[in-house]
Design an enzyme around this catalytic site. Structure first.
Site, PDB file in Angstrom:
ATOM      1  N   CYS A 443       0.832  -1.218   0.000  1.00  0.00           N
ATOM      2  CA  CYS A 443       0.000   0.000   0.000  1.00  0.00           C
ATOM      3  C   CYS A 443       0.853   1.248   0.000  1.00  0.00           C
ATOM      4  O   CYS A 443       0.840   2.023  -0.938  1.00  0.00           O
ATOM      5  CB  CYS A 443      -0.873   0.051   1.238  1.00  0.00           C
ATOM      6  SG  CYS A 443      -2.036  -1.250   1.304  1.00  0.00           S
ATOM      7  N   GLU A 445       4.180   1.435   1.930  1.00  0.00           N
ATOM      8  CA  GLU A 445       5.354   1.271   2.768  1.00  0.00           C
ATOM      9  C   GLU A 445       6.636   1.430   1.969  1.00  0.00           C
ATOM     10  O   GLU A 445       6.892   0.658   1.049  1.00  0.00           O
ATOM     11  CB  GLU A 445       5.327  -0.114   3.422  1.00  0.00           C
ATOM     12  CG  GLU A 445       4.034  -0.457   4.133  1.00  0.00           C
ATOM     13  CD  GLU A 445       3.048  -1.266   3.287  1.00  0.00           C
ATOM     14  OE1 GLU A 445       2.341  -0.661   2.459  1.00  0.00           O
ATOM     15  OE2 GLU A 445       2.987  -2.482   3.439  1.00  0.00           O
TER      16      GLU A 445
END
Ligand code: SF4
Ligand code: SF4
Lengths: 800, 323
Positions: A443, A445
């Site tokens: 997502c 990171e």
């Protein structure tokens, strides 16, 4: 000294829409329904039975070898990039070694559940029930991990304080391998590297004896992948025999390429893409960890593109890229029913990021960056995930292309800020060059690819539940049990600081249990499910003779996510204002109303909703409290270390875990009712962002995004009319640019669709901030008459 | 300072004794169709016109108004208890609060303060220049990045000339681009001193015929057109906005006359065709008044496009919906 040569970028290379072939392949793709494929489960079970006496590394390698040799393969019409994950497109293999109790329990519901449905045939069910489940009972990684956890940790998970479910039930994934090395050296190069490492071992040294097992496993698994590619070459030749002249030439070219890569170094774009795809694919057959992220593809594929672009022409380049995108969308994974709430919509999070600076700090944009953005526009599927990096020197043509794609309403690209992320990674011990070379996993990171085991999605941690426990003296009102330490009851709190102190103590207690649980799962993976094929492509596993699961990577982290920033911020702000500053309601009174889910106290609830300051509106009172509450979580997480000798680093994003975590939190002081979802990421609570996007951006930028180095997430909604025309693009760019100058980390834009408006009509409380913007007029959508809402809804259909 | 702070700042309801003060009914951040780029739009209360199609009916009166949003009402009846003049209306069985009797209401604000559900609102807050500066400073970076700025609209901003002048001077002091949206139905002596502080004027041409104009808006257009030509003489940049109302001002003769006027004025930078929308209806209901054009349909896409094309012959930059 900069080594970058200035390359002229011709933006016209990315002006090509989908070709007929791409349209056809996509249309066919959309006809497939996800299904469960039993082949991997059956083959791996057979293999495990055959290898019980061997060390785990070798068992893993031999299992992969057996799967790749025995699974069905196919090449579809019109395909130029080949390679399938299981017996049908979009279907999912089963990974029983990680966990399978849930699958056994849910087998008959897979085709009937609400979200992420998978068809499953009776034959498949029979295979799983007769051949697979009986063998794995008591042997899975999940069961081993559970044995390492304390009863308190299991209780906290049961009560929904946090969940480590992702890696508890599945592979870890969340990694980016050294694709560049694969392209440059081929898998034979990796085999040679492992051979060389073996040659330097001391055969009498017990440590070296373990290393040898790992290196042998690397060699076996890489050779298995080369053999797998050759199966496709055979299949292409077989199909070529019966094909018309044009297709025959294509298939023979596919066959030639599959004999060459990924074994040998790639030359030219099609070879590079095919080599990449085999590696990307097999990583997702070896383990079911999601978020296998290709990251900076525009960088490592560029030499192959540059050498080949004249020969191929821009249209062909675009077609190959589009076809690869559709291939990536075909990867799938079945999750347990609870997890489908946190990960709805078959996501695999294969994140590709383009643009940003290179390792020397120069702008890295090239023509492929634009071609890749166009591929997302052309294929318009939910995968792969596309991200863009922004820095001071991002060229205008890149900004514009990204804004044009964002406007399509796919929720992509996600935008990332080099100015914040590079220093954040530096502060976590990366070298400057590595920090500049970051990409995004899953997502949001960030990490540097090819040398990091980031464990980014280690847990979802409910900050809201912790506040609830602080207001209940450690007692869980939903589970009806004492869960945390006794930190004082609401009657004891004389000042707002007393409330915060109790929250802090609960936080200390539960973050410790969280890190304990994560480490239990971590140790289990190292023991039971090392991944030799993956590890061969991550620096410095071969050098250290260790898998990534055992700490073979250069950089190691564990990143649990805090969920409910806005709820905790808004709740504490309401307590501060009404119970202490203004004393219009006492804390025990407020709590009594919450205990009854505001039954008979709707006025009080309305006061909490409408008269308390809310995070996300650029209101310093609320924002400061949210920042304080978030910092407490982040500071606790940073105290811990993992078994791979890495640190814990906090993140602030929920994927969609805000929904299940919210379902076990009772009514909260922000006026949220029992069981309602928590807020999404660092975004304001839905319906409370009544001051528009610039205010939200100002609020969110007040959080310390550098400390939350595992990633933060801001979703912004725009109505299609606000993004129309050249001017609309400029506005989108201006909002992004300003957010980033103020220290934002990530933002992504959703264009308000007809669906959203209809939902707003049905659930007005969640959308109080949704504004209708036309010239000289402002009104909140939800207070308009129904007929007017319908007007707007129908107009939206025309635009979108 | 933030407009949401002002909304529940009950002091801002009382007419203050400091000057200059402005009575405004909204401050919208991220306004994106009112003068280019990302802007903050300050909506002034009070308007000399009373256009049939007004989409901001709460802007018209020069004093505060009270509104009731039925969807938000939780029927707690607290407003009934606090109203000193029994102005809260209920249905025939006196069970449900249905609105406010504007004849009786003395705008004391008591019900608004007690209505936690946000169903009752007093429209109109007193704003100081300092508060305004604090608000725009929050979004300054967005204006700079997008080529935006601040827009004063309403209502009729020039109807509060002292406050508007001070606000314009303050905005210029901050180096911000200023736009003023005006109907131009203002005495020239009142308008002229403001103009040197305005970077862009937004003005509507609603109808070219004085009588028709009177029927549609309540006033003749003579003063408006005179001011329009005076402004052209001064060379102040103008964007002309054409509200396109089906059957009322969309006949070719009128549109052509409007285009001829624009063609004669060199200072017109662009034209925004604003197709009629029915967004005023809901606000009218909330204010407890009737909406005159309930049966008028929005113009068809073809007619909007044809109108835009007509204006393209006299102006380079023509939008539908504003910029
Ligand atoms: S106080 Fe507000 S919510 Fe209560 S009855 Fe009156 S208008 Fe309705
Ligand atoms: S503003 Fe005062 S007078 Fe008017 S309805 Fe409310 S309470 Fe009654």
């Amino acid at each position: 000294m900069s080594q970058k040569q200035t390359v002229q970028i011709n933006s016209a290379v990315a002006d090509h829409g989908p070709s007929d072939r791409v349209e056809q392949v996509k249309a066919r793709f959309l006809t497939y329904t996800p299904e469960v494929c039993p082949e991997r489960a059956r083959l791996i079970t057979e293999s495990y039975k055959e290898t019980e006496a061997l060390p785990m590394h070798l068992r893993r390698a031999k299992a992969l070898e057996k799967v790749l040799a025995g699974m069905s393969i196919f090449i579809e019409d019109d395909e130029l990039i080949v390679g399938n994950q299981c017996s049908k497109p979009r279907s999912t293999p089963i990974f029983p070694e990680f966990s399978c109790q849930w699958l056994e329990d849910e087998l008959d519901r897979l085709a009937k559940r609400q979200a992420d449905v998978f068809l499953i045939s009776e034959e498949t069910k029979a295979i799983l029930r007769d051949e697979v489940f009986p063998y794995w009972a008591g042997k899975t990684n999940q069961e081993y991990a559970t044995s390492l956890m304390t009863p308190e940790a299991l209780d906290a998970q049961g009560a929904g304080v946090f969940t480590v479910g992702n890696y508890y039930f599945n592979g870890v994934g969340h990694i980016s391998v050294d694709y560049k090395k694969v392209l440059e050296k081929g898998l034979e190069g990796i085999v040679a590297e492992a051979d060389a490492a073996k040659a330097s071992l001391d055969c009498a040294d017990p440590e070296d004896m373990k290393k040898r097992q790992f290196l042998d496993a690397v060699i076996i698994s890489n050779k298995a992948v080369i053999a797998f590619a050759n199966r496709f070459a055979d299949e292409a030749e077989r199909l070529a025999a019966g094909a018309d002249a044009a297709r025959k030439a294509e298939l023979l070219e596919v066959a030639r390429i599959c004999r060459k890569v990924p074994a040998q170094p790639a030359e030219g774009l099609q070879e590079a893409l095919q080599s990449f795809w085999f590696v990307q694919l097999v990583i997702q057959i070896e383990s079911n960890g999601h978020s296998i992220s290709p990251m900076r593809m525009d960088q490592y594929l560029y030499p192959y593109y540059a050498a080949d672009k004249e020969n191929l022409g821009a249209e062909k380049v675009q077609e190959l890229m589009d076809l690869l995108w559709i291939k990536m969308a075909g990867i799938n994974k079945v999750r347990d029913e609870n997890s489908t709430q946190a990960f709805g919509g078959y996501p695999m999070f294969q994140n590709i990021i383009v643009g940003g600076v290179d390792r020397h700090g120069e702008d890295a944009t090239n023509e492929l960056s634009l071609v890749m953005m166009q591929a997302t526009a052309n294929t318009a599927l939910y995968a792969p995930s596309l991200s863009v990096r922004i820095h001071e020197g991002t060229p205008t043509l890149f900004w514009k292309k990204a804004a044009e794609v964002a406007r399509l309403g796919l929720g992509m690209p996600a935008w990332y800020n080099d100015r914040v992320i590079v220093p954040a990674l530096l502060s976590r011990g990366l070298s400057l060059e590595d920090a500049r070379d970051y990409g995004i996993i899953g997502c949001v990171e960030p990490q540097v690819g090819g040398k990091t085991e980031g464990w980014h999605d280690a847990a979802f941690f409910s900050m809201s539940k912790v506040l609830e426990l602080a207001l209940n003296n450690g007692y869980d009102p939903m589970g009806k049990a004492q869960l945390g330490p006794q930190t004082g009851s609401v009657e004891d709190f004389k000042t707002f600081d007393d409330v915060v102190a109790a929250y802090q103590k609960q936080m200390e207690y539960f973050v410790k249990l969280l890190c304990h649980s994560d480490n239990a799962v971590d140790l289990a993976h190292a023991k039971n499910v090392p991944l030799p094929f993956l590890s061969g492509m991550v620096e410095d596993c071969i050098g250290r003779g260790k898998s990534v699961q055992e700490g073979g990577a250069i950089y190691n982290f564990t990143g649990p996510q805090g969920v409910g920033v806005a709820n905790v911020g808004d709740s504490l702000a309401a307590i501060k204002k009404f119970c202490f500053d203004e004393q219009v309601v006492s804390l025990p009174e407020l709590k009594a109303a919450m205990d009854k889910d505001f039954e008979g106290a709707e006025e009080l609830r309305q006061m909490l909703v409408n008269r308390a300051p809310k995070y996300g509106n650029d209101d310093d009172y609320a924002d400061e409290v949210a920042v304080m509450a978030t910092d407490i979580y982040c500071a606790e997480v940073e105290k811990y270390r993992n078994p791979r000798k890495g640190i814990f680093q906090p993140g602030l994003y929920p994927v969609s875990a805000n929904v299940p975590l919210g379902s076990v939190v009772a009514a909260t002081p922000d006026g949220r009712k029992c069981g309602q979802p928590l807020a999404d990421g660092v975004s304001p609570q839905g319906g409370f962002d009544v001051s528009g996007p610039t205010a939200t951006v100002c609020s969110v930028a007040k959080l310390d995004h550098t400390v939350a180095s595992n990633g933060t997430l801001l979703n912004q909604k725009f109505s299609p009319d606000s993004l129309a025309g050249e001017d609309g693009l400029q506005k989108l760019i201006a909002v992004t640019d300003t957010f980033f100058k103020r220290g934002g980390f990530h933002v992504q834009y959703n264009v308000v669709s007809r669906k959203v408006l209809e939902d707003a009509q049905a659930n007005p409380d969640n959308y109080r901030g949704l504004v209708v913007r036309v010239a000289g007029y402002s009104a909140f959508f939800t207070v308009l008459d129904k007929s007017i809402q319908n007007d707007i809804i129908s107009r939206t259909e025309q635009v979108a | 300072m933030n407009w949401t702070d002002k909304l529940y700042d009950f002091d801002a309801l009382q007419k203050p004794d400091w000057e200059p003060k402005g009575l405004v009914f909204d401050v919208q951040r991220f306004a994106i169709h009112d003068g280019g780029g990302i802007r903050t739009n300050v909506f002034f209360k009070g308007c000399p016109l009373n256009c049939l199609w007004c989409q901001n009916p709460e802007s018209i009166r020069w004093r505060q108004d009270i509104s009731f949003v039925e969807q938000h009402c939780i029927q707690c009846r607290k407003c009934i208890a606090v109203c000193p003049v029994s102005a809260i209306k209920t249905d025939s069985c006196e069970e449900r609060v249905t609105g406010i009797d504007k004849e009786k209401c003395i705008l004391c604000g008591a019900c608004f303060k007690t209505c936690y559900a946000g169903a009752i609102n007093i429209i109109g807050r007193w704003l100081s220049v300092e508060d305004l500066v604090a608000m725009v400073n929050r979004d300054r970076d967005f204006y700079v990045a997008s080529g935006g700025g601040i827009t004063f609209s309403g209502g009729e901003p020039t109807g509060q000339p002292k406050f508007l002048l001070a606000a314009l001077q303050a905005m210029q002091g901050l180096g911000l681009h200023t736009a003023v949206e005006t109907c131009l139905h203002v005495p020239w002596e009142q308008l002229e001193p403001l103009l040197s502080h305005v970077d862009l004027l937004l003005t509507d041409i609603k109808h070219m015929d004085p009588e028709r104009h009177g029927a549609l808006t309540g006033v003749s257009n003579e003063l408006i057109l005179e001011n329009f030509r005076n402004i052209a003489g001064l060379g102040i940049p103008v964007r002309v906005r054409i509200p396109l109302i089906t059957g009322l001002n969309d006949d070719v003769a009128n549109l052509q006359a409007t285009a001829d006027l624009i063609a004669s004025c060199k200072n017109v930078q662009g034209v925004d065709v604003l197709p009629y929308n029915r967004l005023g209806i809901s606000k009218c209901h909330q204010l407890g008044c009737d909406y005159a054009l309930a049966d008028v349909a929005p113009p068809s896409t073809e007619s909007v496009e044809a109108t835009a094309d007509l204006f393209r012959s006299v102006a380079d930059d023509v939008t539908v919906g504003g910029m």
